[in-house]
Design an enzyme around this catalytic site. Structure first.
Site, mmCIF file in Angstrom:
data_model
loop_
_atom_site.group_PDB
_atom_site.id
_atom_site.type_symbol
_atom_site.label_atom_id
_atom_site.label_comp_id
_atom_site.label_asym_id
_atom_site.label_seq_id
_atom_site.Cartn_x
_atom_site.Cartn_y
_atom_site.Cartn_z
ATOM 1 N N ARG A 248 5.838 6.104 8.094
ATOM 2 C CA ARG A 248 6.301 4.906 7.404
ATOM 3 C C ARG A 248 6.117 5.150 5.922
ATOM 4 O O ARG A 248 5.125 5.745 5.484
ATOM 5 C CB ARG A 248 5.481 3.671 7.803
ATOM 6 N N ARG A 279 2.637 -7.243 1.018
ATOM 7 C CA ARG A 279 1.517 -7.767 0.223
ATOM 8 C C ARG A 279 1.805 -7.718 -1.263
ATOM 9 O O ARG A 279 2.656 -6.943 -1.708
ATOM 10 C CB ARG A 279 0.195 -7.064 0.552
ATOM 11 N N TYR A 347 -4.298 8.343 10.991
ATOM 12 C CA TYR A 347 -4.373 7.136 10.168
ATOM 13 C C TYR A 347 -5.792 7.048 9.594
ATOM 14 O O TYR A 347 -6.564 6.160 9.919
ATOM 15 C CB TYR A 347 -4.070 5.934 11.061
HETATM 16 P P1 FAD Z 1 -2.972 12.459 0.120
HETATM 17 O O1 FAD Z 1 -3.712 11.567 -0.805
HETATM 18 O O2 FAD Z 1 -1.678 11.994 0.680
HETATM 19 O O3 FAD Z 1 -2.726 13.853 -0.632
HETATM 20 C C1 FAD Z 1 -1.813 14.810 -0.182
HETATM 21 C C2 FAD Z 1 -1.208 15.453 -1.420
HETATM 22 O O4 FAD Z 1 -0.463 16.609 -1.025
HETATM 23 C C3 FAD Z 1 -0.254 14.545 -2.166
HETATM 24 O O5 FAD Z 1 -0.620 14.461 -3.526
HETATM 25 C C4 FAD Z 1 1.110 15.236 -1.995
HETATM 26 O O6 FAD Z 1 1.967 15.078 -3.098
HETATM 27 C C5 FAD Z 1 0.680 16.684 -1.831
HETATM 28 N N1 FAD Z 1 1.645 17.523 -1.116
HETATM 29 C C6 FAD Z 1 2.236 17.261 0.089
HETATM 30 N N2 FAD Z 1 3.064 18.261 0.432
HETATM 31 C C7 FAD Z 1 3.017 19.174 -0.580
HETATM 32 C C8 FAD Z 1 3.674 20.414 -0.807
HETATM 33 N N3 FAD Z 1 4.543 20.912 0.063
HETATM 34 N N4 FAD Z 1 3.400 21.093 -1.953
HETATM 35 C C9 FAD Z 1 2.523 20.586 -2.870
HETATM 36 N N5 FAD Z 1 1.870 19.408 -2.690
HETATM 37 C C10 FAD Z 1 2.120 18.714 -1.557
HETATM 38 N N6 FAD Z 1 -8.103 4.250 2.584
HETATM 39 C C11 FAD Z 1 -9.245 3.540 2.414
HETATM 40 O O7 FAD Z 1 -10.341 4.050 2.721
HETATM 41 N N7 FAD Z 1 -9.215 2.278 1.888
HETATM 42 C C12 FAD Z 1 -8.065 1.668 1.522
HETATM 43 O O8 FAD Z 1 -8.078 0.528 1.049
HETATM 44 C C13 FAD Z 1 -6.844 2.389 1.691
HETATM 45 N N8 FAD Z 1 -5.672 1.822 1.361
HETATM 46 C C14 FAD Z 1 -4.525 2.530 1.516
HETATM 47 C C15 FAD Z 1 -3.332 1.917 1.148
HETATM 48 C C16 FAD Z 1 -2.140 2.605 1.282
HETATM 49 C C17 FAD Z 1 -0.847 1.935 0.884
HETATM 50 C C18 FAD Z 1 -2.140 3.939 1.809
HETATM 51 C C19 FAD Z 1 -0.855 4.695 1.963
HETATM 52 C C20 FAD Z 1 -3.325 4.535 2.178
HETATM 53 C C21 FAD Z 1 -4.527 3.848 2.045
HETATM 54 N N9 FAD Z 1 -5.748 4.419 2.383
HETATM 55 C C22 FAD Z 1 -6.909 3.707 2.231
HETATM 56 C C23 FAD Z 1 -5.822 5.803 2.924
HETATM 57 C C24 FAD Z 1 -6.056 6.857 1.843
HETATM 58 O O9 FAD Z 1 -4.964 6.840 0.929
HETATM 59 C C25 FAD Z 1 -6.142 8.224 2.503
HETATM 60 O O10 FAD Z 1 -7.163 8.246 3.467
HETATM 61 C C26 FAD Z 1 -6.408 9.377 1.538
HETATM 62 O O11 FAD Z 1 -5.898 9.177 0.264
HETATM 63 C C27 FAD Z 1 -5.790 10.627 2.129
HETATM 64 O O12 FAD Z 1 -6.110 11.759 1.359
HETATM 65 P P2 FAD Z 1 -5.376 13.114 1.713
HETATM 66 O O13 FAD Z 1 -5.957 14.146 0.792
HETATM 67 O O14 FAD Z 1 -5.395 13.378 3.148
HETATM 68 O O15 FAD Z 1 -3.837 12.871 1.395
HETATM 69 N N1 UDP Z 2 -2.389 -6.765 10.056
HETATM 70 C C1 UDP Z 2 -1.759 -7.968 10.325
HETATM 71 N N2 UDP Z 2 -1.838 -8.973 9.425
HETATM 72 C C2 UDP Z 2 -2.486 -8.849 8.252
HETATM 73 C C3 UDP Z 2 -3.125 -7.613 7.965
HETATM 74 C C4 UDP Z 2 -3.044 -6.586 8.889
HETATM 75 O O1 UDP Z 2 -1.153 -8.110 11.374
HETATM 76 O O2 UDP Z 2 -2.512 -9.803 7.463
HETATM 77 C C5 UDP Z 2 -2.279 -5.671 11.050
HETATM 78 C C6 UDP Z 2 -1.040 -4.809 10.802
HETATM 79 O O3 UDP Z 2 -0.560 -4.378 12.060
HETATM 80 C C7 UDP Z 2 -1.614 -3.648 10.030
HETATM 81 C C8 UDP Z 2 -2.956 -3.480 10.726
HETATM 82 O O4 UDP Z 2 -3.379 -4.819 10.996
HETATM 83 O O5 UDP Z 2 -0.805 -2.506 10.127
HETATM 84 C C9 UDP Z 2 -4.000 -2.751 9.929
HETATM 85 O O6 UDP Z 2 -4.204 -3.434 8.714
HETATM 86 P P1 UDP Z 2 -4.870 -2.734 7.471
HETATM 87 O O7 UDP Z 2 -5.108 -3.762 6.426
HETATM 88 O O8 UDP Z 2 -6.031 -1.936 7.926
HETATM 89 O O9 UDP Z 2 -3.679 -1.769 7.009
HETATM 90 P P2 UDP Z 2 -3.525 -0.759 5.793
HETATM 91 O O10 UDP Z 2 -4.393 -1.269 4.675
HETATM 92 O O11 UDP Z 2 -3.934 0.571 6.307
HETATM 93 O O12 UDP Z 2 -2.073 -0.816 5.472
#
Ligand code: FAD
Ligand code: UDP
Length: 367
Positions: A248, A279, A347
């Site tokens: 996604r 959000r 995840y």
């Molecule tokens: P990434 O941070 O994705 O790093 C991978 C890197 O590899 C990227 O910079 C990418 O550009 C690079 N890359 C990929 N392919 C190539 C290639 N072929 N060549 C060169 N570079 C490449 N976690 C929490 O604990 N709390 C939170 O509140 C939270 N909120 C989140 C909200 C969102 C919207 C998202 C998407 C994630 C959230 N997470 C949260 C999860 C968190 O972002 C991840 O656990 C963490 O950042 C993952 O780190 P990573 O090093 O695995 O990957």
């Molecule tokens: N979720 C929901 N309502 C909310 C917040 C979360 O139904 O207001 C559900 C939704 O399926 C989401 C999951 O709970 O994907 C996990 O939420 P979380 O906040 O952990 O998601 P993230 O921060 O990873 O996007």
């Protein structure tokens, strides 16, 4: 030409933690990052004196003391506690699901009353929940499922709750206390100065090439080091030979608002089906900012296509089976370690990524 012990593909937390420990063990690291900055998804950009979480709200939380000690050695953490609010058609409900939510939903005041309603509503589910819909109803009943879960989840994942794995909803606590803390973990906070403070320290001493896609010149980068630490998508590493894994993606719409306080809280979830975003983040509240203006970001879920960022793995049965085929290939690699959200197709929250990188580094470096 330099020789490196490790060529790290990606500069997110996984690569950063691995590089940090490898450097402590005297190893030389090259980092190849396709974006124009390091930090992966925790990178922050500064605007109006506010640290803007460029790739979505990131709140650090963990119950792992070793991980907490590690991050606190890199930055000081503030006392931020995530307490998002859900907006369902203009009505505001506290999250996660707790006595404040139940009281607003049903006009009740005691845990006993809340339990009685939920127990009655969950009678429609018999046996072990098989999908997200059944899991949600059996945790909090149909009213909360329909107002606070169904719309949000279907927007976020682009499919019906019946077609999603139950574990996704188990990420959220359900509590019969008046406690709006979104996480159950022992430790929580935001690094003072933003996440870039951590990133800079993790990669200090590495050679870094940004704007560089490893896969476009794989053989060359492989030749520069003894081993590759790969944190990109595992299916792209193998040129999608078994087919594409699903992700996604998200679209972020950021705006500066001429007010000091737009929504009164860092995160508001829009849980109805019709609002196209899931959000709105108001970044200053992560650090109790007192700036004159504010920066907000609307987060729109979109289906992933080539060229977009793959933010979330879709860990349903079909994708999990496909991932297992790629993982079997990865296991046979002698000089590549796959890690992180994309490399392991998991995840993962930040603390789990750190845990995983620490374990890999310890095994690899013998520390
Ligand atoms: P990434 O941070 O994705 O790093 C991978 C890197 O590899 C990227 O910079 C990418 O550009 C690079 N890359 C990929 N392919 C190539 C290639 N072929 N060549 C060169 N570079 C490449 N976690 C929490 O604990 N709390 C939170 O509140 C939270 N909120 C989140 C909200 C969102 C919207 C998202 C998407 C994630 C959230 N997470 C949260 C999860 C968190 O972002 C991840 O656990 C963490 O950042 C993952 O780190 P990573 O090093 O695995 O990957
Ligand atoms: N979720 C929901 N309502 C909310 C917040 C979360 O139904 O207001 C559900 C939704 O399926 C989401 C999951 O709970 O994907 C996990 O939420 P979380 O906040 O952990 O998601 P993230 O921060 O990873 O996007």
């Amino acid at each position: 030409m330099s020789r490196y012990d490790y060529v790290l593909v990606g500069s997110g937390l996984y690569a950063g933690v691995f590089a940090y420990l490898a450097k402590q063990a005297g190893k030389k690291c090259l980092v190849v990052e396709k974006r124009n900055h390091i930090g992966g998804n925790i990178y922050c950009r500064e605007e109006e004196g506010i640290h803007v979480h460029e790739y979505g709200a990131h709140i650090f939380h963990t119950s792992n003391r070793e991980v907490w000690k590690f991050v606190c050695s890199l930055a000081e953490f503030n006392r931020y506690t995530n307490s998002p609010v859900a907006n369902y058609k203009g009505q505001m409900y506290n999250l996660p699901f707790n006595m404040n939510t139940f009281s607003k939903m049903w006009g009740i005041s005691t845990p006993e009353e809340a339990k009685a309603i939920i127990n009655r509503q969950k009678e429609e589910i018999s046996g072990e929940p098989e999908n997200l819909e059944q899991q949600a109803i059996s945790l909090v009943g149909r009213d909360i499922y329909e107002k606070l879960i169904q719309g949000y989840t279907e927007k976020q994942w682009g499919r019906e709750c019946k077609d999603l794995p139950a574990f996704i909803i188990k990420r959220l606590p359900v509590r019969y206390t008046y406690d709006n803390n979104y996480f159950n973990d022992l430790y929580q906070g935001i690094p003072v100065g933003g996440y870039n403070v951590i990133i800079e320290k993790l990669f200090q001493g590495c050679h870094i090439k940004t704007n560089t896609d490893y896969l476009e010149n794989k053989a060359y980068y492989d030749s520069l080091g003894d081993k590759v630490i790969y944190t990109g998508t595992i299916d792209s590493f193998y040129q999608y030979c078994y087919g594409k894994l699903e992700y996604r993606s998200l679209k972020f719409e950021t705006e500066v608002k001429n007010t000091d306080n737009y929504q009164g809280v860092a995160v508001v979830n829009y849980t109805d089906r019709e609002t196209p975003y899931t959000r709105i983040i108001e970044h200053k509240h992560f650090e109790f900012g007192a700036q004159e203006k504010t920066v907000i970001t609307r987060e729109y879920p979109v289906s992933w296509q080539d060229g977009m960022e793959p933010y979330y793995p879709v860990n349903d049965e079909r994708n999990q089976n496909l991932y297992c085929k790629y993982a079997a290939l990865a296991e046979k690699e002698e000089n590549v370690i796959f890690g992180g959200r994309l490399g392991e197709y998991k995840y993962y929250d930040m603390d789990k990524v750190i845990e995983s990188a620490m374990a890999a580094a310890k095994a690899e470096l013998g520390i």
